[in-house]
Design a protein around this motif. Sequence first.
Motif, PDB file in Angstrom:
ATOM      1  N   GLN A 141     -65.631 -60.809  -0.466  1.00 60.96           N
ATOM      2  CA  GLN A 141     -65.890 -61.976  -1.615  1.00 60.96           C
ATOM      3  C   GLN A 141     -65.165 -63.174  -1.229  1.00 60.96           C
ATOM      4  O   GLN A 141     -65.785 -64.238  -1.802  1.00 60.96           O
ATOM      5  N   GLU A 142     -64.041 -63.158  -0.538  1.00 61.61           N
ATOM      6  CA  GLU A 142     -63.408 -64.544  -0.634  1.00 61.61           C
ATOM      7  C   GLU A 142     -64.190 -65.453   0.462  1.00 61.61           C
ATOM      8  O   GLU A 142     -64.022 -66.581   0.296  1.00 61.61           O
ATOM      9  N   ASP A 143     -65.126 -64.742   1.264  1.00 58.15           N
ATOM     10  CA  ASP A 143     -65.729 -65.462   2.185  1.00 58.15           C
ATOM     11  C   ASP A 143     -67.290 -65.767   2.183  1.00 58.15           C
ATOM     12  O   ASP A 143     -67.926 -66.409   2.737  1.00 58.15           O
ATOM     13  N   THR A 144     -67.729 -65.169   1.234  1.00 57.63           N
ATOM     14  CA  THR A 144     -69.020 -64.892   0.885  1.00 57.63           C
ATOM     15  C   THR A 144     -69.650 -65.651  -0.286  1.00 57.63           C
ATOM     16  O   THR A 144     -68.814 -65.269  -1.246  1.00 57.63           O
ATOM     17  N   PRO A 145     -70.314 -66.785  -0.339  1.00 52.95           N
ATOM     18  CA  PRO A 145     -70.509 -67.637  -1.341  1.00 52.95           C
ATOM     19  C   PRO A 145     -71.304 -67.001  -2.570  1.00 52.95           C
ATOM     20  O   PRO A 145     -70.945 -67.249  -3.681  1.00 52.95           O
ATOM     21  N   ARG A 146     -72.074 -65.857  -2.458  1.00 51.81           N
ATOM     22  CA  ARG A 146     -72.583 -65.262  -3.397  1.00 51.81           C
ATOM     23  C   ARG A 146     -72.120 -64.427  -4.284  1.00 51.81           C
ATOM     24  O   ARG A 146     -71.241 -63.863  -3.678  1.00 51.81           O
ATOM     25  N   LYS A 147     -72.588 -63.977  -5.498  1.00 56.12           N
ATOM     26  CA  LYS A 147     -71.968 -62.982  -6.192  1.00 56.12           C
ATOM     27  C   LYS A 147     -70.509 -63.027  -6.357  1.00 56.12           C
ATOM     28  O   LYS A 147     -69.827 -62.335  -5.669  1.00 56.12           O
ATOM     29  N   ILE A 148     -70.167 -63.835  -7.489  1.00 56.02           N
ATOM     30  CA  ILE A 148     -68.699 -63.817  -7.597  1.00 56.02           C
ATOM     31  C   ILE A 148     -68.318 -63.070  -8.897  1.00 56.02           C
ATOM     32  O   ILE A 148     -68.642 -63.804 -10.096  1.00 56.02           O
ATOM     33  N   PRO A 149     -67.795 -61.899  -9.082  1.00 54.81           N
ATOM     34  CA  PRO A 149     -67.567 -61.436 -10.146  1.00 54.81           C
ATOM     35  C   PRO A 149     -66.239 -62.163 -10.972  1.00 54.81           C
ATOM     36  O   PRO A 149     -65.622 -62.505 -10.163  1.00 54.81           O
ATOM     37  N   PRO A 150     -66.170 -61.910 -12.355  1.00 52.50           N
ATOM     38  CA  PRO A 150     -64.977 -62.494 -12.918  1.00 52.50           C
ATOM     39  C   PRO A 150     -63.906 -61.789 -12.418  1.00 52.50           C
ATOM     40  O   PRO A 150     -63.935 -60.736 -12.467  1.00 52.50           O
ATOM     41  N   VAL A 183     -64.167 -71.022   4.021  1.00 50.18           N
ATOM     42  CA  VAL A 183     -64.514 -72.271   4.997  1.00 50.18           C
ATOM     43  C   VAL A 183     -65.637 -73.326   4.517  1.00 50.18           C
ATOM     44  O   VAL A 183     -65.710 -73.975   5.243  1.00 50.18           O
ATOM     45  N   ASP A 184     -66.601 -72.848   3.774  1.00 48.64           N
ATOM     46  CA  ASP A 184     -67.498 -73.788   2.978  1.00 48.64           C
ATOM     47  C   ASP A 184     -67.048 -74.827   2.161  1.00 48.64           C
ATOM     48  O   ASP A 184     -67.610 -75.670   1.582  1.00 48.64           O
ATOM     49  N   GLY A 185     -65.368 -74.718   1.777  1.00 50.42           N
ATOM     50  CA  GLY A 185     -64.875 -75.641   1.069  1.00 50.42           C
ATOM     51  C   GLY A 185     -65.055 -75.465  -0.499  1.00 50.42           C
ATOM     52  O   GLY A 185     -64.516 -76.020  -1.378  1.00 50.42           O
ATOM     53  N   ARG A 186     -65.757 -74.309  -0.813  1.00 53.35           N
ATOM     54  CA  ARG A 186     -66.256 -73.743  -2.093  1.00 53.35           C
ATOM     55  C   ARG A 186     -64.966 -73.022  -2.511  1.00 53.35           C
ATOM     56  O   ARG A 186     -64.145 -72.014  -1.902  1.00 53.35           O
ATOM     57  N   THR A 187     -64.247 -73.127  -3.725  1.00 55.34           N
ATOM     58  CA  THR A 187     -63.056 -72.422  -4.335  1.00 55.34           C
ATOM     59  C   THR A 187     -63.751 -71.268  -5.077  1.00 55.34           C
ATOM     60  O   THR A 187     -64.641 -71.501  -5.969  1.00 55.34           O
ATOM     61  N   ARG A 188     -63.276 -70.046  -4.975  1.00 57.98           N
ATOM     62  CA  ARG A 188     -63.751 -68.908  -6.007  1.00 57.98           C
ATOM     63  C   ARG A 188     -62.723 -68.062  -6.146  1.00 57.98           C
ATOM     64  O   ARG A 188     -61.634 -67.984  -5.484  1.00 57.98           O
ATOM     65  N   LYS A 189     -62.853 -67.633  -7.335  1.00 59.55           N
ATOM     66  CA  LYS A 189     -61.854 -66.480  -7.938  1.00 59.55           C
ATOM     67  C   LYS A 189     -61.795 -65.334  -7.471  1.00 59.55           C
ATOM     68  O   LYS A 189     -63.201 -64.685  -6.885  1.00 59.55           O
ATOM     69  N   ILE A 190     -60.880 -64.621  -6.807  1.00 57.11           N
ATOM     70  CA  ILE A 190     -60.793 -63.357  -6.315  1.00 57.11           C
ATOM     71  C   ILE A 190     -59.967 -62.420  -6.869  1.00 57.11           C
ATOM     72  O   ILE A 190     -58.812 -62.772  -7.728  1.00 57.11           O
ATOM     73  N   PRO A 191     -60.132 -61.092  -7.348  1.00 58.50           N
ATOM     74  CA  PRO A 191     -59.453 -60.252  -7.805  1.00 58.50           C
ATOM     75  C   PRO A 191     -58.057 -60.121  -7.309  1.00 58.50           C
ATOM     76  O   PRO A 191     -58.119 -60.102  -5.919  1.00 58.50           O
ATOM     77  N   PRO A 192     -56.962 -59.967  -8.163  1.00 54.16           N
ATOM     78  CA  PRO A 192     -55.752 -59.721  -7.452  1.00 54.16           C
ATOM     79  C   PRO A 192     -55.671 -58.408  -6.746  1.00 54.16           C
ATOM     80  O   PRO A 192     -56.294 -57.545  -7.162  1.00 54.16           O
ATOM     81  N   ILE A 196     -48.135 -73.554   3.778  1.00 58.78           N
ATOM     82  CA  ILE A 196     -48.243 -74.627   3.295  1.00 58.78           C
ATOM     83  C   ILE A 196     -49.833 -74.803   2.723  1.00 58.78           C
ATOM     84  O   ILE A 196     -50.180 -75.688   1.811  1.00 58.78           O
ATOM     85  N   ASN A 197     -50.679 -73.551   3.092  1.00 57.48           N
ATOM     86  CA  ASN A 197     -52.202 -73.854   2.257  1.00 57.48           C
ATOM     87  C   ASN A 197     -52.445 -72.330   2.060  1.00 57.48           C
ATOM     88  O   ASN A 197     -53.357 -71.795   2.321  1.00 57.48           O
ATOM     89  N   SER A 198     -51.636 -71.630   1.367  1.00 61.65           N
ATOM     90  CA  SER A 198     -51.987 -70.270   0.609  1.00 61.65           C
ATOM     91  C   SER A 198     -53.029 -70.049   0.087  1.00 61.65           C
ATOM     92  O   SER A 198     -53.702 -69.104  -0.206  1.00 61.65           O
ATOM     93  N   GLY A 199     -53.634 -71.478  -0.472  1.00 65.93           N
ATOM     94  CA  GLY A 199     -55.028 -71.417  -1.462  1.00 65.93           C
ATOM     95  C   GLY A 199     -56.012 -71.125  -0.389  1.00 65.93           C
ATOM     96  O   GLY A 199     -57.203 -71.050  -1.043  1.00 65.93           O
ATOM     97  N   LEU A 200     -56.038 -71.252   0.897  1.00 64.75           N
ATOM     98  CA  LEU A 200     -57.322 -71.123   1.807  1.00 64.75           C
ATOM     99  C   LEU A 200     -57.393 -69.621   1.877  1.00 64.75           C
ATOM    100  O   LEU A 200     -56.604 -68.638   1.933  1.00 64.75           O
ATOM    101  N   SER A 201     -58.812 -69.177   2.119  1.00 66.25           N
ATOM    102  CA  SER A 201     -59.295 -67.879   2.541  1.00 66.25           C
ATOM    103  C   SER A 201     -58.661 -67.373   3.873  1.00 66.25           C
ATOM    104  O   SER A 201     -58.101 -68.277   4.617  1.00 66.25           O
TER     105      SER A 201
END
Length: 340
Positions: A190-199, A167-176, A126-131
């Motif tokens: 990368q999923e759980d660390t807010p800093r440095k999000i590569p495209p 967990v911080d509620g922020r949505t970030r892109k992750i490489p497939p 039901i919440n596959s979008g969560l880390s």
Amino acid sequence: MRIRINNTRGNFHMQELLIEKIRTDGGVQSRERISDEYVAELAELIKAGKKLPPIDVYSDGTDVWAADGFHRIHARLKANKRTIRCNVHKGSIKDAIWASVAANQEHGLRRTNADKRHAVEMALNINSGLSDEAIAQHVGVSRNFVFGLRKQAPQPVIGLQVERTGVDGRTRKIPPPPMGGERTEQTQRQEDTPRKIPPPPAVSAPEHRNPPPPPFDSAQGRPAPRPAVSVDDMKKPIPDHLIPLFDRGSEVQSLLSQISNIKGVLKRAQESDDPLFGDCHFQAAEAALQTAYTEIKATKPFAVCPWCHGTLSENCRGCGQRGVIGEFRWNQSVPPELKK
Ligand SMILES: [Zn+2]
């Protein structure tokens, strides 16, 4: 049916409800199964006049969905009670499922590993979008546990799901994840660390690659064993060569969840006289689904074969050279002295 209101506070109120009005179907239950022994224990307490804590239910205005307290519901019925005290929250079946997967972390019957697996699978559903970390915190399991189950779940189409909410509620892109490969430590971080999000990298046509071989222990000349000892549902160590089979028990569990979902859909269709299913023989369909459920469930690896101890002996008729047996066979065929 509202019988009496004891208390109103916060975002729920306490109310004693008729048990028959509370829905426990629809896949809201996160326990893998109900323990008859625990139900009997609770029923004795109820008969002795002990007041158990209220259960949690979610009301969407039409249906009331149980989210926590399935053993207490069964125990009340067993003690011939028709009602149960409930904390009634406002919410949908999805809210009930989300609450259910977080239940029993600190109270109630201790969750088995199978219960936890089931809860994580429901949460991912039901919440596959969560880390992994967010799911792990909610369900009360380790992040690796979630990571392992997500890997086994059917993968979304590459390129579709490249965002996860941490967990911080922020949505970030992750490489497939690479085809057939495992996500790297870096990907996980990368999923759980807010800093440095590569495209996200450009999605190219998937190439077929074989999964990486297991780590090789050159001294032993065979794949290195896992560091931690894996145990089956009866807490017996699982021989290394049987671990992959046990791990695939979640595939069986996923099929069972799908059957439960179909049963829920048909039940609601029947209750609402949905014209789409006007020609469906509900009883026959339900019986067939139940048969499928029972048969498929019986195959799920439950214990290392107590006769051959998982050695895949040709002569073992207990497991048919699988090395493992299902729960039904364990309960029905294994003599008590072998169960120890
Ligand atoms: Zn055997």
